[in-house]
Design an enzyme around this catalytic site. Structure first.
Site, short mmCIF file in Angstrom:
data_model
loop_
_atom_site.label_atom_id
_atom_site.label_comp_id
_atom_site.label_asym_id
_atom_site.label_seq_id
_atom_site.Cartn_x
_atom_site.Cartn_y
_atom_site.Cartn_z
N ARG A 264 0.85 -1.18 0.00
CA ARG A 264 0.00 0.00 0.00
C ARG A 264 0.90 1.24 0.00
O ARG A 264 1.47 1.62 1.02
CB ARG A 264 -0.89 -0.01 1.26
CG ARG A 264 -2.03 0.98 1.22
CD ARG A 264 -2.68 1.07 2.59
NE ARG A 264 -1.86 1.84 3.52
CZ ARG A 264 -1.79 1.64 4.83
NH1 ARG A 264 -2.47 0.66 5.38
NH2 ARG A 264 -1.04 2.40 5.59
N HIS A 268 -3.60 4.62 4.76
CA HIS A 268 -4.78 3.76 4.84
C HIS A 268 -5.99 4.48 4.27
O HIS A 268 -6.74 3.92 3.46
CB HIS A 268 -5.04 3.37 6.30
CG HIS A 268 -6.32 2.64 6.52
ND1 HIS A 268 -6.55 1.38 6.01
CD2 HIS A 268 -7.45 3.00 7.18
CE1 HIS A 268 -7.77 0.99 6.35
NE2 HIS A 268 -8.34 1.95 7.06
N TYR A 277 3.88 5.03 11.57
CA TYR A 277 4.12 3.60 11.77
C TYR A 277 4.99 2.94 10.70
O TYR A 277 5.22 1.73 10.75
CB TYR A 277 2.78 2.85 11.87
CG TYR A 277 1.82 3.09 10.72
CD1 TYR A 277 1.92 2.38 9.53
CD2 TYR A 277 0.80 4.03 10.84
CE1 TYR A 277 1.04 2.60 8.48
CE2 TYR A 277 -0.10 4.25 9.79
CZ TYR A 277 0.03 3.53 8.62
OH TYR A 277 -0.85 3.75 7.59
#
Length: 368
Positions: A264, A268, A277
């Site tokens: 990805r 998100h 993160y």
């Protein structure tokens, strides 16, 4: 009494992902489980669609930053898995997507305005599922796996020549719904293909903190169904694997789990901060495996792609982006009465009473 025992496949998938085209655009020497690389004509079509999809995702992301759309989950970087798997579907097959699979909806032929209607808050779904043989995109994790399995079971009972395909992520693979779907599909040998897009993160949780399994495709053996591990950034491998699995399902040989290793590239959703993160170096590392770049290199080597074709595809992508902007600039025509449409096959008394109240309010406001 005779009991039919389903034929199951219990072999573990190979550790090395199935791949035809490497990151350098050259053919790999990876074992391909008997699959064959698609023709140059098919690959050229897949290249075109991936370019369109990427431009679509970029344009929609810009619109969210302008406040024109609500939260949007981009699938940038995952074009090979989205396009390769969806293109393998036959017209009579059904797709069961998630909230991140707008690229699959576009590939399935759903108009951009109808794809984005839900993200803009105009409609719950935005398109007619029966027209595109595609279910509404599921936001709750893993519920679509059960929908795909149940629909496939119904098709099997009716004797229909149709398979179902559903996308799920690495995070969704840990949900109980997924376990139930895998188990039911294998026990009853439904024509279902589970395409697990392992994009390395469940929102902010990395794969290493989700599972201690060597690979997610291993789980298929525990349910008695075949599992494949595919390079999810190689559209040739994704298309070939999914097409074979769909054909297997239609032939009565049951479900297949295909794990597509991908990444990805963006957050998100547009409300997420991925720098909290993951490192920028990690993102840069995955850019080496870009699905569009590698296919373009390969097709240029075979002579199936030249500068003129690349320019024509880029122009088509800009035309698509313009259509996205135009669709979002148009005011939606929303009828409050649609709240009561497609809720129940047989109207309920309580719902009918609520509709009467709304009709009265609209009449009083001169909107009847």
């Amino acid at each position: 009494m005779t009991i039919d025992v389903p034929t199951t496949g219990r072999s573990l998938p190979q550790l090395q992902p199935i791949s035809f085209i490497g990151a350098d655009g050259r053919l790999t020497d990876t074992p391909t489980e008997g699959l064959r690389i698609p023709s140059d004509a098919t690959l050229t079509g897949l290249y075109r669609q991936m370019v369109l999809v990427r431009r679509f995702e970029a344009q929609v992301t810009h619109l969210t930053r302008q406040g024109r759309l609500a939260t949007y989950p981009s699938a940038a970087g995952q074009e090979a898995a989205e396009v390769g798997a969806t293109t393998a579907l036959a017209p009579n097959d059904w797709l069961f997507p998630t909230y991140r699979d707008s690229a699959a909806l576009l590939t399935r032929g759903v108009p951009v305005a109808e794809i984005l209607a839900a993200f803009r808050g105009d409609w719950h779904c935005g398109f007619d599922p029966h027209e595109y043989h595609t279910s509404p995109a599921a936001t709750p994790l893993a519920t679509q796996t059960l929908h795909a399995t149940g629909f496939a079971m119904a098709a099997k009972l009716k004797g229909e020549d149709a398979a179902t395909l559903t996308f799920l992520g690495d995070g969704a693979s840990s949900e109980g719904d997924t376990h139930e779907a895998f188990n039911f599909a294998s026990v009853w040998q439904t024509p279902t293909v589970f395409v697990l897009q392992n994009n390395q993160y469940a929102i902010s949780t990395p794969l290493r903190e989700q599972t201690n399994a060597t690979m997610l495709a291993d789980r298929a053996a525990g349910y008695g169904m075949p599992g494949l591990r595919v390079d999810g950034n190689d559209v040739a491998a994704v298309f070939a694997a999914v097409a074979a699995a769909l054909e297997r399902g239609r032939n009565g040989d049951g479900p297949t789990l295909i794990e597509c290793l991908t990444y990805r590239m963006e957050s998100h959703t547009n409300s997420d901060d991925p720098t909290k993160y993951r490192d920028a170096e990690e993102v840069e590392h995955w850019k080496q495996f870009d699905p569009i770049d590698r296919l373009e290199r390969y097709l240029r080597q075979t002579g199936a792609l030249d500068d003129a074709t690349v320019a024509e595809v880029a122009e088509a992508a800009e035309t698509l982006a313009t259509s996205v902007r135009d669709a979002m600039n148009a005011e939606a025509e929303i009828d409050p009465r649609e709240l009561f449409a497609f809720v129940y096959a047989n109207p309920r008394t309580a719902l009918a009473e609520q509709q009467q109240v709304l009709e009265a309010e609209l009449a009083a406001a001169g909107q009847a």
